[in-house]
Motif scaffolding. Structure first.
Motif, PDB file in Angstrom:
ATOM      1  N   ARG A  78       0.863  -1.215  -0.049  1.00 23.67           N
ATOM      2  CA  ARG A  78       0.060   0.038  -0.144  1.00 23.67           C
ATOM      3  C   ARG A  78       0.765   1.243  -0.051  1.00 23.67           C
ATOM      4  O   ARG A  78       2.206   1.152   0.337  1.00 23.67           O
ATOM      5  CB  ARG A  78      -0.968   0.145   1.125  1.00 23.67           C
ATOM      6  CG  ARG A  78      -2.156  -1.093   1.320  1.00 23.67           C
ATOM      7  CD  ARG A  78      -3.261  -1.035   2.303  1.00 23.67           C
ATOM      8  NE  ARG A  78      -3.880  -2.037   2.222  1.00 23.67           N
ATOM      9  CZ  ARG A  78      -4.499  -2.483   3.234  1.00 23.67           C
ATOM     10  NH1 ARG A  78      -4.314  -2.164   4.411  1.00 23.67           N
ATOM     11  NH2 ARG A  78      -5.637  -3.663   3.177  1.00 23.67           N
ATOM     12  N   GLY A  79       0.254   2.351  -0.308  1.00 26.75           N
ATOM     13  CA  GLY A  79       0.893   3.699  -0.339  1.00 26.75           C
ATOM     14  C   GLY A  79       0.278   4.710  -0.920  1.00 26.75           C
ATOM     15  O   GLY A  79      -0.881   4.351  -1.652  1.00 26.75           O
ATOM     16  N   PRO A  80       0.690   5.790  -0.990  1.00 25.56           N
ATOM     17  CA  PRO A  80       1.875   6.319  -0.241  1.00 25.56           C
ATOM     18  C   PRO A  80       1.597   6.121   1.190  1.00 25.56           C
ATOM     19  O   PRO A  80       0.485   5.831   1.855  1.00 25.56           O
ATOM     20  CB  PRO A  80       1.813   7.755  -0.449  1.00 25.56           C
ATOM     21  CG  PRO A  80       1.334   8.144  -1.639  1.00 25.56           C
ATOM     22  CD  PRO A  80       0.073   7.030  -1.739  1.00 25.56           C
ATOM     23  N   MET A  81       2.572   5.931   2.213  1.00 26.26           N
ATOM     24  CA  MET A  81       2.552   5.523   3.496  1.00 26.26           C
ATOM     25  C   MET A  81       3.849   6.167   4.240  1.00 26.26           C
ATOM     26  O   MET A  81       5.001   6.129   3.565  1.00 26.26           O
ATOM     27  CB  MET A  81       2.599   3.948   3.847  1.00 26.26           C
ATOM     28  CG  MET A  81       2.790   3.521   5.163  1.00 26.26           C
ATOM     29  SD  MET A  81       2.997   1.487   5.011  1.00 26.26           S
ATOM     30  CE  MET A  81       1.187   1.143   4.528  1.00 26.26           C
ATOM     31  N   ASP A  82       3.448   6.639   5.364  1.00 27.48           N
ATOM     32  CA  ASP A  82       4.841   7.013   6.263  1.00 27.48           C
ATOM     33  C   ASP A  82       5.719   5.960   6.069  1.00 27.48           C
ATOM     34  O   ASP A  82       5.443   4.956   6.408  1.00 27.48           O
ATOM     35  CB  ASP A  82       4.221   7.236   7.487  1.00 27.48           C
ATOM     36  CG  ASP A  82       5.397   7.644   8.483  1.00 27.48           C
ATOM     37  OD1 ASP A  82       5.699   8.785   8.213  1.00 27.48           O
ATOM     38  OD2 ASP A  82       5.890   6.662   9.237  1.00 27.48           O
ATOM     39  N   ARG A  83       6.972   6.399   5.888  1.00 24.00           N
ATOM     40  CA  ARG A  83       8.144   5.418   5.824  1.00 24.00           C
ATOM     41  C   ARG A  83       8.597   4.621   6.936  1.00 24.00           C
ATOM     42  O   ARG A  83       8.784   3.595   6.861  1.00 24.00           O
ATOM     43  CB  ARG A  83       9.406   6.234   5.256  1.00 24.00           C
ATOM     44  CG  ARG A  83      10.515   5.432   4.808  1.00 24.00           C
ATOM     45  CD  ARG A  83      11.523   6.232   4.139  1.00 24.00           C
ATOM     46  NE  ARG A  83      11.132   6.507   2.900  1.00 24.00           N
ATOM     47  CZ  ARG A  83      11.780   7.509   1.910  1.00 24.00           C
ATOM     48  NH1 ARG A  83      12.912   7.961   2.272  1.00 24.00           N
ATOM     49  NH2 ARG A  83      11.182   7.759   0.860  1.00 24.00           N
ATOM     50  N   GLY A  84       8.386   5.300   8.124  1.00 21.65           N
ATOM     51  CA  GLY A  84       8.532   4.554   9.255  1.00 21.65           C
ATOM     52  C   GLY A  84       7.472   3.622   9.684  1.00 21.65           C
ATOM     53  O   GLY A  84       7.720   2.415   9.908  1.00 21.65           O
ATOM     54  N   ALA A  85       6.426   3.987   9.362  1.00 26.07           N
ATOM     55  CA  ALA A  85       5.096   2.892   9.446  1.00 26.07           C
ATOM     56  C   ALA A  85       5.350   1.652   8.551  1.00 26.07           C
ATOM     57  O   ALA A  85       5.061   0.749   8.979  1.00 26.07           O
ATOM     58  CB  ALA A  85       3.823   3.683   9.167  1.00 26.07           C
ATOM     59  N   ARG A  86       5.738   2.014   7.341  1.00 23.83           N
ATOM     60  CA  ARG A  86       5.971   1.014   6.346  1.00 23.83           C
ATOM     61  C   ARG A  86       7.139  -0.026   7.131  1.00 23.83           C
ATOM     62  O   ARG A  86       7.114  -1.375   7.030  1.00 23.83           O
ATOM     63  CB  ARG A  86       6.424   1.507   5.147  1.00 23.83           C
ATOM     64  CG  ARG A  86       6.455   0.243   3.990  1.00 23.83           C
ATOM     65  CD  ARG A  86       7.058   0.809   2.608  1.00 23.83           C
ATOM     66  NE  ARG A  86       6.123   1.751   1.978  1.00 23.83           N
ATOM     67  CZ  ARG A  86       5.051   1.704   1.348  1.00 23.83           C
ATOM     68  NH1 ARG A  86       4.432   0.340   1.401  1.00 23.83           N
ATOM     69  NH2 ARG A  86       4.506   2.570   0.933  1.00 23.83           N
ATOM     70  N   ALA A  87       8.268   0.641   7.514  1.00 22.84           N
ATOM     71  CA  ALA A  87       9.225  -0.191   8.212  1.00 22.84           C
ATOM     72  C   ALA A  87       8.792  -0.899   9.226  1.00 22.84           C
ATOM     73  O   ALA A  87       9.163  -2.038   9.364  1.00 22.84           O
ATOM     74  CB  ALA A  87      10.631   0.705   8.447  1.00 22.84           C
ATOM     75  N   ASN A  88       8.173  -0.295   9.973  1.00 18.48           N
ATOM     76  CA  ASN A  88       7.463  -0.966  11.377  1.00 18.48           C
ATOM     77  C   ASN A  88       6.630  -2.236  10.920  1.00 18.48           C
ATOM     78  O   ASN A  88       6.628  -3.214  11.651  1.00 18.48           O
ATOM     79  CB  ASN A  88       6.764  -0.007  12.044  1.00 18.48           C
ATOM     80  CG  ASN A  88       7.543   0.844  12.755  1.00 18.48           C
ATOM     81  OD1 ASN A  88       8.945   0.624  13.052  1.00 18.48           O
ATOM     82  ND2 ASN A  88       6.908   2.052  13.308  1.00 18.48           N
ATOM     83  N   GLY A  89       5.908  -2.077   9.883  1.00 18.36           N
ATOM     84  CA  GLY A  89       4.883  -3.097   9.448  1.00 18.36           C
ATOM     85  C   GLY A  89       5.898  -4.158   8.984  1.00 18.36           C
ATOM     86  O   GLY A  89       5.363  -5.295   9.168  1.00 18.36           O
ATOM     87  N   ILE A  90       6.717  -3.989   8.221  1.00 18.38           N
ATOM     88  CA  ILE A  90       7.752  -5.227   7.613  1.00 18.38           C
ATOM     89  C   ILE A  90       8.370  -5.845   9.080  1.00 18.38           C
ATOM     90  O   ILE A  90       8.624  -7.152   8.880  1.00 18.38           O
ATOM     91  CB  ILE A  90       8.842  -4.670   6.746  1.00 18.38           C
ATOM     92  CG1 ILE A  90       8.218  -3.983   5.618  1.00 18.38           C
ATOM     93  CG2 ILE A  90       9.973  -5.577   6.342  1.00 18.38           C
ATOM     94  CD1 ILE A  90       7.292  -4.962   4.637  1.00 18.38           C
ATOM     95  N   ALA A  91       9.011  -5.162   9.779  1.00 17.91           N
ATOM     96  CA  ALA A  91       9.342  -5.551  11.215  1.00 17.91           C
ATOM     97  C   ALA A  91       8.303  -6.361  11.735  1.00 17.91           C
ATOM     98  O   ALA A  91       8.702  -7.563  12.154  1.00 17.91           O
ATOM     99  CB  ALA A  91       9.748  -4.359  12.089  1.00 17.91           C
ATOM    100  N   GLU A  92       7.178  -6.091  11.829  1.00 18.34           N
ATOM    101  CA  GLU A  92       6.174  -6.864  12.516  1.00 18.34           C
ATOM    102  C   GLU A  92       5.915  -8.344  11.796  1.00 18.34           C
ATOM    103  O   GLU A  92       5.733  -9.260  12.280  1.00 18.34           O
ATOM    104  CB  GLU A  92       4.789  -6.193  12.611  1.00 18.34           C
ATOM    105  CG  GLU A  92       3.872  -6.872  13.387  1.00 18.34           C
ATOM    106  CD  GLU A  92       4.056  -7.120  14.991  1.00 18.34           C
ATOM    107  OE1 GLU A  92       3.319  -7.928  15.489  1.00 18.34           O
ATOM    108  OE2 GLU A  92       4.918  -6.389  15.304  1.00 18.34           O
ATOM    109  N   ILE A  93       5.816  -8.214  10.386  1.00 19.98           N
ATOM    110  CA  ILE A  93       5.819  -9.326   9.463  1.00 19.98           C
ATOM    111  C   ILE A  93       6.831 -10.351   9.831  1.00 19.98           C
ATOM    112  O   ILE A  93       6.591 -11.574  10.004  1.00 19.98           O
ATOM    113  CB  ILE A  93       5.720  -9.090   8.046  1.00 19.98           C
ATOM    114  CG1 ILE A  93       4.366  -8.184   7.653  1.00 19.98           C
ATOM    115  CG2 ILE A  93       5.819 -10.147   7.139  1.00 19.98           C
ATOM    116  CD1 ILE A  93       4.243  -7.524   6.476  1.00 19.98           C
ATOM    117  N   ALA A  94       8.040  -9.705   9.773  1.00 22.78           N
ATOM    118  CA  ALA A  94       9.061 -10.650  10.328  1.00 22.78           C
ATOM    119  C   ALA A  94       8.813 -11.344  11.588  1.00 22.78           C
ATOM    120  O   ALA A  94       9.295 -12.626  11.993  1.00 22.78           O
ATOM    121  CB  ALA A  94      10.290 -10.029  10.309  1.00 22.78           C
TER     122      ALA A  94
END
Length: 202
Positions: A78-94
């Motif tokens: 999804r996007g556009p999205m806050d970059r930090g929020a995107r990074a946090n989402g990827i970390a949560e998936i991991a």
């Protein structure tokens, strides 16, 4: 799905919603899955594990998916999205991949809750098609399953199943169509991942 017509079916304005013959409206994937398992319990595979312990593992894996991964998976596309929020989402998936990896060790067999497919497999597999396609290609993961050998075995077992393979082909085709249309550039993913001040690969 944001209009009044859909809101009359599901006031949460979320997908999916299943309307039963007779008009009963059922939102939420797990509610729909359990209804179908109950309704058609004597037709085809049950998708319900045989033991209480395996059923608990099935329900736990589904819960982890629906509560934690589903809330984060939009970071992949999804996007556009806050970059930090995107990074946090990827970390949560991991993080949740690691949680599911442990759950997959609790019952013997190639599937999430044992030797036969269950509703947990049906819940997780479409999302893992996204994960397996997007995280290595756009987020720099070396191997989606590098730290999850049990999930790697499970994913292979699902791909060997004719019904699951049909789902794979449909979802993968949609992802490839997004890619051809330049979606991942348009929503900002390529630019976001180029920012090395965030962690993207796990």
């Amino acid at each position: 799905i944001k209009g009044a017509e859909y809101a009359a079916l599901n006031p949460q304005l979320k997908m999916p919603t299943f309307v039963v013959a007779g008009g009963l409206k059922l939102p939420e994937s797990e509610v729909i899955a359990q209804y179908l398992c109950d309704k058609y319990a004597t037709s085809g595979p049950s998708l319900t594990p045989d033991t209480a312990e395996a059923r608990a593992c099935c329900n736990l894996a589904t819960r982890v998916h629906d509560v934690y991964i589903a809330a984060a998976q939009g970071a992949m596309y999804r996007g556009p999205m806050d970059r930090g929020a995107r990074a946090n989402g990827i970390a949560e998936i991991a993080k949740q991949i690691a949680v599911l990896e442990e759950i997959a060790t609790r019952t013997p067999g190639p599937f999430i809750a044992g030797t036969e497919k269950s509703t947990a497999d049906a819940a997780l597999f479409p999302t893992f098609i996204f994960i397996e396609f997007l995280l290595p290609k756009y987020f720099g993961w070396r191997d989606t399953f590098a730290k999850a050998p049990n999930l790697k075995t499970w994913y292979a077992a699902m791909l060997a199943d004719a019904d699951a393979k049909a789902t794979y082909d449909e979802v993968r085709g949609g992802l490839e169509a997004w890619e051809s249309a330049g979606r991942f550039q348009k929503v900002g993913i390529v630019d976001d991942v180029a920012d090395a001040s965030y962690t993207w690969a796990y």
